[in-house]
Write an enzyme that holds these catalytic residues in place. Structure first.
Site, PDB file in Angstrom:
ATOM      1  CB  SER A  27      -0.848  -0.138   1.277  1.00  0.00           C
ATOM      2  OG  SER A  27      -1.984   1.007   0.990  1.00  0.00           O
ATOM      3  CG  ASP A  51      -6.325  -2.810  -3.922  1.00  0.00           C
ATOM      4  OD1 ASP A  51      -6.852  -2.311  -3.057  1.00  0.00           O
ATOM      5  OD2 ASP A  51      -5.115  -3.267  -3.583  1.00  0.00           O
ATOM      6  CG  HIS A  92      -5.441  -2.809   0.593  1.00  0.00           C
ATOM      7  ND1 HIS A  92      -5.264  -2.316  -0.641  1.00  0.00           N
ATOM      8  CD2 HIS A  92      -4.649  -2.337   1.379  1.00  0.00           C
ATOM      9  CE1 HIS A  92      -4.267  -1.315  -0.210  1.00  0.00           C
ATOM     10  NE2 HIS A  92      -3.902  -1.519   0.737  1.00  0.00           N
TER      11      HIS A  92
END
Length: 583
Positions: A295, A522, A552
């Site tokens: 991320s 995602d 995610h």
């Protein structure tokens, strides 16, 4: 949702993995879901990667964003997303007024058994030994407070490690950043360690609390009771009076951050964190930085690669932030990403027929059911946990939290059904997880750090009128999440420190190959960001790997194709073919 002006939201911890009592009405386990919804993968999250939460910076957490708005739709994955286990000492990484009397690159780390994580790291218990009995070790590393003045005063960063199983064939340290920005690596790595146990065959697993996070000179803003009120506020004002209240709340939050952490706010940005990682590489004794970024951690990794291309070792970016997106583009991307994830959830529910607890025979009807619920909650909140109510903002935040992982869909379905019947406890528990609140009412500094990092990174500052002018785009992008993410653009408007860039430079000519993984489903870091990262890194550097899945991130999804490609690269140096698709 906490407002994050950058499209990066800090994802909260696993709502079922933060030490909640299963009998606590605020615990998802108390709703008959004990053990069936694994923790979201760390992310963390949202710059555009951690979720539509309202972070004080107004940008979605690059979790997945920052801690601003009432209830962040994120960060990490699930910054990741696991407020669980470890700390590094009883200190908080406070600064030293003395000039360093030695080369910081040659400092020796004093590794000790890890204590329980601090409140800023999320609380919990000390990390348990790994399979085979390996114990977690923690230490502090000294870094310049201001990298522009490397001989000036220093602060301490908290580190954690687990030694490699095969010391004879050890490659080096594998450093993790799980996202946010604002997620504690010291607490997240032990919680997620089982997913990376294969990599410990030849690497010491290492993570850290970046500056401003957890035990590393943590940014402090509002206190816990003030945060309860802040995250319950109406984050989608409808008239001039509500707009003034919303703006005043943002201003009050920012003023508290300046009052409590003003000296550190100019120095908590991603560029400083990247320089810290290169010092960490030296102190750990590694010639190259071997790295796993998730991320927001992909953005941090990209900035590192730009600054130190010759020092890049084997690196993997998973759940990739688009480095070419401005604040508004990142937020719009997240709006579309979360909307897509919700549509996939609704389609799955419809396909199960009578087993689906939600009203509606089409995804559109389920979406309208949720919009109607949001509208009812705006007019009249419902009972939540204890004396706390579920507001419209917190409900939306909880929905977003549950979309970080497909395994959370049963929680989302149950939470929406219960809220429709007047019980908001489960959605409020999910929202609390996003915001870093434990059952004792204590908040980690996840969202405060998210705000501080986002606002010192990004230059954009959106006024009330500029924000309102962009709202139609956000509503079109997502009927459920768009309004919240749109208002999040104001998150850095009152911030006391200017930002550094419009978009980060991640070009890294000459760097070793970096495997860049995009997940088509995602919600927090939309798939398109992976290709943008590959192109921005430059020819011969970024290696694109696609996972056609939900949630995610990809490595911890259970997909054997993704896991094999990553393991082969990190453990054996075998670079996957660029363009590989895993299904």
């Amino acid at each position: 949702m906490p407002t994050s002006p950058t499209g990066r939201h800090a994802a909260g911890p696993d709502p079922g993995g933060d030490g909640r009592d299963p009998d606590d009405p605020g615990s998802p386990e108390a709703h008959g879901r004990h053990g069936d919804a694994p923790a979201p993968r760390p992310d963390g999250a949202a710059r555009a990667d951690d979720g539509p939460g309202a972070s004080p910076s107004g940008r979605p957490h690059r979790r997945g964003g920052a801690a601003r708005r009432a209830g962040t739709l994120l960060a990490a994955a699930t910054a990741t997303l696991l407020l669980v286990t470890a700390g590094c000492s009883d200190g908080d990484g406070g600064g030293s007024e003395e000039e360093p009397d030695r080369d910081l690159g040659s400092q020796n780390l004093d590794w000790k058994p890890c204590p329980a994580p601090s409140e800023a790291e999320g609380g919990g218990t000390a990390p348990s030994p790994l399979p085979g009995g390996t114990k977690w070790e923690c230490s502090f590393m000294e870094v310049p407070r201001d990298w522009a003045k490397p001989e000036g005063e220093t602060i301490e960063l908290a580190l954690i490690r687990a030694k490699a199983r095969d010391q004879a064939n050890r490659i080096g340290s594998l450093i993790f950043n799980f996202g946010g920005p604002g997620g504690s690596g010291v607490s997240t790595l032990p919680a997620a360690a089982q997913d990376f146990e294969r990599l410990r065959a030849r690497y010491d697993l290492v993570s850290f609390d970046p500056r401003g996070v957890g035990r590393s000179q943590p940014v402090e803003c509002l206190d816990d009771p003030e945060l309860d009120q802040y995250y319950a506020q109406d984050a989608t004002p409808d008239d001039s009076a509500e707009e003034k209240t919303y703006s005043d709340n943002l201003s009050r939050y920012d003023s508290a951050c300046e009052e409590n952490s003003g000296a550190d706010l100019p120095h908590v940005g991603t560029t400083s964190a990247a320089r810290d990682m290169d010092l960490m590489r030296q102190v750990l004794g590694d010639d190259k930085l071997h790295y796993f970024g998730i991320s927001y951690g992909t953005e941090l990794g990209g900035v590192y690669a730009h600054l130190f291309p010759e020092n890049v070792g084997r690196a993997v970016f998973d759940a990739v932030v688009d480095p070419t997106s401005t604040a508004v583009e990142g937020s719009l991307g997240q709006a579309r990403g979360f909307q897509l994830a919700f549509t996939n959830f609704a389609e799955d529910c419809v396909a199960r027929g009578d087993a689906c607890q939600l009203p509606g025979s089409t995804p559109e009807e389920i979406q309208q059911f949720v919009i109607d619920l949001q509208n009812r909650l705006e007019k009249k909140p419902i009972p939540g946990i204890g004396d706390r109510e579920l507001t419209q903002t917190q409900a939306t935040n909880g929905i977003a939290q549950a979309l970080y992982s497909k395994e959370y869909w049963p929680l989302l379905e149950q939470g929406l059904d219960e809220a429709d019947g007047g019980n908001g406890a489960l959605l409020l528990a999910l929202s609390d997880a996003m915001n870093g609140r434990n059952r004792e009412g204590q908040y980690s500094n996840l969202q405060a750090a998210n705000a501080a990092i986002n606002c010192v990174d990004f230059k954009e500052r959106y006024s009330m009128e500029q924000t309102k002018a962009r709202l139609p785009e956000f509503r079109e992008a997502s009927p459920i999440f768009g309004e919240y993410l749109g208002w999040g653009l104001m998150g850095c408007n009152h911030w006391p420190v200017p930002g550094q860039w419009e978009t980060p430079d991640v070009s890294a000519p000459g760097a070793a190959p970096i495997v860049v993984i995009g997940n088509t489903g995602d919600p927090a870091t939309p798939y398109e960001g992976a290709r943008a990262m590959v192109q921005a890194l430059g020819k011969g550097v970024g290696v694109e790997l696609t996972y056609e899945g939900e949630g995610h991130g990809a490595y911890n999804s259970g997909n054997k194709c993704v896991a094999s490609a990553v393991d082969q690269y990190l453990l054996n140096g075998k670079v996957p073919a660029s363009g590989t698709v895993c299904r």
